[in-house]
Design a protein around this motif. Structure first.
Motif, mmCIF file in Angstrom:
data_model
loop_
_atom_site.group_PDB
_atom_site.id
_atom_site.type_symbol
_atom_site.label_atom_id
_atom_site.label_comp_id
_atom_site.label_asym_id
_atom_site.label_seq_id
_atom_site.Cartn_x
_atom_site.Cartn_y
_atom_site.Cartn_z
ATOM 1 N N HIS A 94 54.614 43.296 42.862
ATOM 2 C CA HIS A 94 54.849 44.556 42.910
ATOM 3 C C HIS A 94 53.896 45.430 42.131
ATOM 4 O O HIS A 94 53.361 46.569 42.632
ATOM 5 N N SER A 95 53.079 44.753 41.362
ATOM 6 C CA SER A 95 51.732 45.644 40.528
ATOM 7 C C SER A 95 50.684 45.354 41.680
ATOM 8 O O SER A 95 49.803 46.304 41.605
ATOM 9 N N ASN A 96 50.689 44.402 42.133
ATOM 10 C CA ASN A 96 49.601 44.098 43.315
ATOM 11 C C ASN A 96 49.717 45.179 44.546
ATOM 12 O O ASN A 96 48.979 45.915 45.074
ATOM 13 N N ILE A 97 51.054 45.343 44.797
ATOM 14 C CA ILE A 97 51.248 46.533 45.851
ATOM 15 C C ILE A 97 50.814 47.907 45.347
ATOM 16 O O ILE A 97 50.244 48.537 46.099
ATOM 17 N N LYS A 98 50.855 48.208 44.030
ATOM 18 C CA LYS A 98 50.544 49.402 43.660
ATOM 19 C C LYS A 98 48.889 49.788 43.919
ATOM 20 O O LYS A 98 48.488 50.553 44.094
ATOM 21 N N ARG A 99 48.403 48.597 43.188
ATOM 22 C CA ARG A 99 46.772 48.371 43.321
ATOM 23 C C ARG A 99 46.243 48.490 44.704
ATOM 24 O O ARG A 99 45.324 49.268 44.666
ATOM 25 N N ILE A 100 46.975 47.818 45.582
ATOM 26 C CA ILE A 100 46.492 48.157 46.985
ATOM 27 C C ILE A 100 46.751 49.386 47.590
ATOM 28 O O ILE A 100 45.674 49.918 48.144
ATOM 29 N N LYS A 101 47.536 49.894 47.121
ATOM 30 C CA LYS A 101 47.607 51.483 47.439
ATOM 31 C C LYS A 101 46.729 52.351 46.993
ATOM 32 O O LYS A 101 46.266 53.304 47.591
ATOM 33 N N ASN A 102 46.354 51.970 45.771
ATOM 34 C CA ASN A 102 45.258 52.940 45.144
ATOM 35 C C ASN A 102 44.101 52.141 45.389
ATOM 36 O O ASN A 102 43.074 52.900 44.850
ATOM 37 N N ARG A 103 43.924 51.489 46.172
ATOM 38 C CA ARG A 103 42.630 50.694 46.847
ATOM 39 C C ARG A 103 41.615 50.265 45.380
ATOM 40 O O ARG A 103 40.341 50.308 45.432
ATOM 41 N N ASN A 104 42.434 49.876 44.448
ATOM 42 C CA ASN A 104 41.673 49.199 43.339
ATOM 43 C C ASN A 104 42.293 47.834 43.000
ATOM 44 O O ASN A 104 42.039 47.323 41.980
ATOM 45 N N GLU A 105 42.575 47.156 44.162
ATOM 46 C CA GLU A 105 42.905 45.503 43.945
ATOM 47 C C GLU A 105 41.873 44.708 43.946
ATOM 48 O O GLU A 105 40.814 44.583 44.591
ATOM 49 N N SER A 106 41.849 43.431 43.434
ATOM 50 C CA SER A 106 40.835 42.461 43.374
ATOM 51 C C SER A 106 40.820 41.780 44.782
ATOM 52 O O SER A 106 41.802 41.627 45.522
ATOM 53 N N VAL A 107 39.248 41.726 44.983
ATOM 54 C CA VAL A 107 39.010 40.799 46.515
ATOM 55 C C VAL A 107 38.244 39.904 46.127
ATOM 56 O O VAL A 107 37.771 39.532 44.849
ATOM 57 N N VAL A 108 38.479 38.789 47.305
ATOM 58 C CA VAL A 108 37.537 37.732 47.060
ATOM 59 C C VAL A 108 36.292 38.119 47.922
ATOM 60 O O VAL A 108 36.219 38.977 48.676
ATOM 61 N N PRO A 109 35.280 37.262 47.494
ATOM 62 C CA PRO A 109 33.649 37.443 48.228
ATOM 63 C C PRO A 109 33.810 36.813 49.694
ATOM 64 O O PRO A 109 33.001 36.001 49.944
ATOM 65 N N SER A 137 49.491 36.888 50.790
ATOM 66 C CA SER A 137 50.786 36.276 50.062
ATOM 67 C C SER A 137 51.830 37.297 50.687
ATOM 68 O O SER A 137 52.937 36.924 50.818
ATOM 69 N N ILE A 138 51.618 38.458 50.381
ATOM 70 C CA ILE A 138 52.831 39.581 50.737
ATOM 71 C C ILE A 138 53.170 39.530 52.022
ATOM 72 O O ILE A 138 54.429 39.501 52.527
ATOM 73 N N VAL A 139 52.132 39.306 53.178
ATOM 74 C CA VAL A 139 52.324 39.502 54.361
ATOM 75 C C VAL A 139 52.919 38.283 54.928
ATOM 76 O O VAL A 139 53.887 38.214 55.647
ATOM 77 N N ALA A 140 52.449 37.232 54.258
ATOM 78 C CA ALA A 140 52.921 35.821 54.689
ATOM 79 C C ALA A 140 54.515 35.626 54.345
ATOM 80 O O ALA A 140 55.461 35.146 54.997
#
Length: 212
Positions: A186-201, A142-145
């Motif tokens: 913005h909260s997702n961006i922080k989690r992505i940087k910390n490598r603990n964002e939710s992912v899909v299978p 979503s962010i990149v799009a």
């Protein structure tokens, strides 16, 4: 008077919190108490399941499209239709029916583009799916799009790519929509940087996020 009425309708249409209401009525779950606490499509999928997620996605998408088409239905041509789409996105994001909480504006913004620039939306959908496959994160997709939309609205007309002419209203409103999406993530961006964002299978998860 009709303009003001359609402004209000567009906002109220966007403000309908489909995920929240479906969760409470059919699943006896308050989405604010599960997952990300968000009432949009992604948290609906994760909390309520695929069927509910699809219904909420389609509803959130089409309410953006309907808002863009409303002025045409009522033969109102004095204002750019994208203004009505923007009001629907603001309603979705800051819903009067949910204490001015709401979703992250992705599906409803896509609906606005579907009703006004479907080819532009198709490009963004391709970018979204590609990033999702590579990194397995709906948030990053979503962010990149949104970033591509922000840049593309200003640059693509110069190359006649997806658009044949420069439309300043389109550029401004797409930039606003992209800005809302980025702010809401913005909260997702922080989690992505910390490598603990939710992912899909699905996909490669190239950044090796750890939260599933």
């Amino acid at each position: 008077m009709i303009t003001i009425i359609l402004f209000i309708i567009s906002y109220l249409l966007g403000a309908i919190p489909a995920g929240l209401w479906i969760g409470k009525l059919f699943f006896h779950k308050n989405l604010h108490e599960f997952g990300s606490g968000n009432t949009g499509t992604t948290n609906t999928f994760r909390t309520l399941g695929v069927k509910a997620g699809i219904v909420v996605f389609l509803f959130d998408l089409l309410k953006g499209t309907l808002a863009v088409l409303l002025p045409t239905f009522f033969h109102l041509h004095s204002l750019p239709v994208l203004i009505f789409g923007l009001l629907a996105v603001l309603g979705h994001t800051f819903s009067i029916f949910d204490h001015f909480h709401g979703g992250k504006a992705v599906a409803t913004s896509a609906g606005v583009l579907l009703g006004y620039r479907p080819l532009f939306l198709l490009l963004l959908l391709f970018i979204f799916i590609l990033v999702l496959y590579l990194f397995s994160m709906i948030s990053l997709s979503s962010i990149v799009a949104a970033v591509v939309a922000f840049i593309g609205a200003a640059v693509f007309p110069a190359f006649h790519f997806t658009m044949t002419h420069y439309d300043p209203i389109f550029t401004i409103i797409v930039m606003i929509l992209a800005g809302i999406i980025l702010f809401r993530h913005h909260s997702n961006i922080k989690r992505i940087k910390n490598r603990n964002e939710s992912v899909v299978p699905w996909g490669l998860n190239l950044t090796h996020q750890h939260k599933i």
